[in-house]
Write a protein that holds these residues in place. Structure first.
Motif, short mmCIF file in Angstrom:
data_model
loop_
_atom_site.label_atom_id
_atom_site.label_comp_id
_atom_site.label_asym_id
_atom_site.label_seq_id
_atom_site.Cartn_x
_atom_site.Cartn_y
_atom_site.Cartn_z
N VAL A 177 23.90 -5.02 -8.37
CA VAL A 177 24.38 -3.84 -8.26
C VAL A 177 25.81 -3.88 -7.97
N ALA A 178 26.16 -4.98 -7.16
CA ALA A 178 27.72 -5.07 -6.81
C ALA A 178 28.41 -5.52 -8.14
N SER A 179 27.69 -6.46 -8.74
CA SER A 179 28.29 -7.04 -10.18
C SER A 179 28.47 -5.70 -11.20
N ALA A 180 27.52 -4.88 -11.40
CA ALA A 180 27.64 -3.98 -12.59
C ALA A 180 28.86 -2.94 -11.77
N PHE A 181 28.87 -2.67 -10.82
CA PHE A 181 29.92 -1.75 -10.04
C PHE A 181 31.19 -2.20 -10.48
N THR A 182 31.26 -3.72 -10.22
CA THR A 182 32.78 -4.22 -10.42
C THR A 182 33.16 -4.22 -12.14
N ILE A 183 32.13 -4.29 -12.86
CA ILE A 183 32.33 -4.17 -14.39
C ILE A 183 32.56 -3.02 -14.60
N TYR A 184 32.06 -2.14 -13.99
CA TYR A 184 32.23 -0.52 -14.34
C TYR A 184 33.83 -0.16 -14.02
N VAL A 185 34.11 -0.58 -12.91
CA VAL A 185 35.43 -0.09 -12.48
C VAL A 185 36.73 -0.95 -12.96
N ARG A 186 36.13 -2.03 -13.03
CA ARG A 186 37.27 -3.29 -13.36
C ARG A 186 37.45 -3.72 -14.79
N GLY A 187 36.20 -3.55 -15.74
CA GLY A 187 35.94 -3.86 -16.97
C GLY A 187 35.58 -5.29 -17.13
N TYR A 188 35.51 -6.06 -15.97
CA TYR A 188 34.84 -7.33 -16.16
C TYR A 188 34.74 -7.91 -14.82
N LEU A 189 33.70 -9.00 -14.69
CA LEU A 189 33.45 -9.58 -13.40
C LEU A 189 34.15 -10.77 -13.37
N VAL A 190 34.23 -11.68 -14.15
CA VAL A 190 34.90 -13.01 -14.24
C VAL A 190 36.28 -12.85 -14.45
N PRO A 191 37.28 -13.34 -13.57
CA PRO A 191 38.62 -12.96 -13.81
C PRO A 191 38.90 -13.89 -15.28
N GLY A 192 39.97 -13.21 -16.15
CA GLY A 192 40.34 -13.88 -17.34
C GLY A 192 39.49 -13.58 -18.29
N THR A 193 38.24 -12.64 -18.27
CA THR A 193 37.59 -12.47 -19.37
C THR A 193 38.07 -12.06 -20.67
N PRO A 194 39.14 -11.25 -20.68
CA PRO A 194 39.62 -10.63 -21.70
C PRO A 194 40.54 -11.52 -22.69
N ALA A 195 41.13 -12.49 -21.96
CA ALA A 195 41.70 -13.65 -22.59
C ALA A 195 40.68 -14.56 -23.26
N LEU A 196 39.69 -14.84 -22.37
CA LEU A 196 38.70 -15.99 -22.87
C LEU A 196 38.23 -15.45 -24.06
N THR A 197 37.68 -14.00 -23.97
CA THR A 197 36.94 -13.50 -25.08
C THR A 197 37.88 -13.57 -26.41
N LYS A 198 38.98 -13.06 -26.20
CA LYS A 198 40.13 -13.34 -27.52
C LYS A 198 40.42 -14.78 -27.90
N ARG A 199 40.09 -15.65 -27.10
CA ARG A 199 40.21 -17.12 -27.42
C ARG A 199 39.23 -17.78 -28.04
N TYR A 200 37.76 -17.41 -27.63
CA TYR A 200 36.64 -18.30 -27.97
C TYR A 200 35.69 -17.37 -29.19
N PHE A 201 35.64 -16.29 -29.02
CA PHE A 201 35.04 -15.46 -29.69
C PHE A 201 35.49 -15.15 -31.27
N PRO A 202 34.72 -15.54 -32.22
CA PRO A 202 35.20 -15.29 -33.74
C PRO A 202 35.64 -13.99 -34.16
N ASP A 203 36.99 -14.06 -34.67
CA ASP A 203 37.44 -12.81 -35.16
C ASP A 203 36.65 -11.65 -35.81
N TRP A 204 35.65 -12.21 -36.53
CA TRP A 204 35.00 -11.30 -37.39
C TRP A 204 33.99 -10.37 -36.27
N LEU A 205 33.62 -11.10 -35.37
CA LEU A 205 32.65 -10.46 -34.25
C LEU A 205 33.66 -9.43 -33.21
#
Length: 287
Positions: A54-82
């Motif tokens: 519940v606490a994690s879901a709330f954090t994701i809802y208001v912050r956008g992510y739970l693990v710090p740096g997720t947006p940068a990590l997603t851009k770096r490691y996820f394939p561009d087509w995805l």
């Protein structure tokens, strides 16, 4: 919700990663991480596992992510087509596929789509066949015919100061009274809504002026224009806009530059045509 709780949520919220800017892959990854953490804790203390989720879901809802740096990590490691499948950057302007009354992007899903983009054409080939453009004399490229250039600029001068809602009515096949046009400054993106739903977008009012005038020019030159779907007319108008040589808003010079665009999910290169004097964006194409 109490006023105190609402203020607390507002303080914690990160608008750059929530709402319209929410990165769907980031959210999905963090929900999975939250689930794994909750299960791990729940094996030892079941109630604590529920609390963790519940606490994690709330954090994701208001912050956008739970693990710090997720947006940068997603851009770096996820394939561009995805990432491109979830992208909400303004990588495509013109008529929308479908719309949401609360969104300014193509991610909406309105109950009554105004246009469906089923068939794409090649604007350059169509414009060449219609004698709108022709092979350049001194380079291996296509150039706008001089008679088309003169007529296009004359029509841009004529439509520049007219009522946008009246002008957009025929293009959107809608009652002008139901059309709302946003974008106050010359360099502001233009978002057009019909009865509350996003129906079309342009990089700027200058780009819209170019398309409105261009549609008039193309209607007289492209065979079968009236039978073309509205989205294909929009593709041809934006294709014509790639040949623009002066700013429709201020009449000044334009520049063509390569830029890096940051979206919610990725970074990518675009070619941008911009007015030098008023900084109105005329065209943006994914490189």
């Amino acid at each position: 919700m109490s006023a105190g709780l609402s203020r607390t949520i507002d303080r914690l919220r990160q608008p750059e990663y929530t709402g319209e800017n929410r990165c769907t892959p980031c959210t999905a990854v963090n929900v999975v991480i939250a689930g794994v953490l909750a299960v791990a804790v729940g094996v030892v203390v079941p109630l604590a596992g529920i609390a963790v989720f519940v606490a994690s879901a709330f954090t994701i809802y208001v912050r956008g992510y739970l693990v710090p740096g997720t947006p940068a990590l997603t851009k770096r490691y996820f394939p561009d087509w995805l990432l491109a499948k979830f992208d909400k950057a303004p990588a495509g302007y013109g008529l929308e596929t479908d719309s949401d009354p609360d969104a300014d992007t193509t991610a909406g899903h309105g109950p009554d789509p105004i246009h469906e983009r089923e068939t794409r054409l090649t604007p350059e080939e169509t414009l060449l066949e219609a004698n709108v453009v022709e092979p350049c004399v001194d380079e291996d490229d296509l150039c706008l015919r001089e008679d088309v250039r003169r007529e296009w600029h004359e029509r841009m001068d004529a439509v520049r100061d007219d009522d946008r809602t009246q002008q957009l009515g025929p293009l959107l096949e809608a009652d002008p009274e139901e059309i709302e046009v946003s974008g106050e400054r010359p360099d502001d993106p233009v978002v057009v809504r019909v009865d509350g739903y996003v129906a079309a977008r342009w990089e700027s009012d200058a780009a819209l002026v170019a398309d409105l005038a261009g549609i008039e020019v193309l209607a007289e030159r492209v065979p079968g224009w009236e039978s073309l779907p509205a989205d294909q007319r929009s593709q041809l108008a934006s294709g014509l806009r790639a040949f623009i040589d002066t700013c429709p808003a201020c009449g000044g010079a334009i520049s063509i530059d390569a830029e890096t665009v940051e979206s919610c999910c990725r970074s990518y290169e675009v070619y941008a045509i911009t007015c030098d004097d008023c900084e109105a964006r005329l065209l943006e194409v994914d490189a």
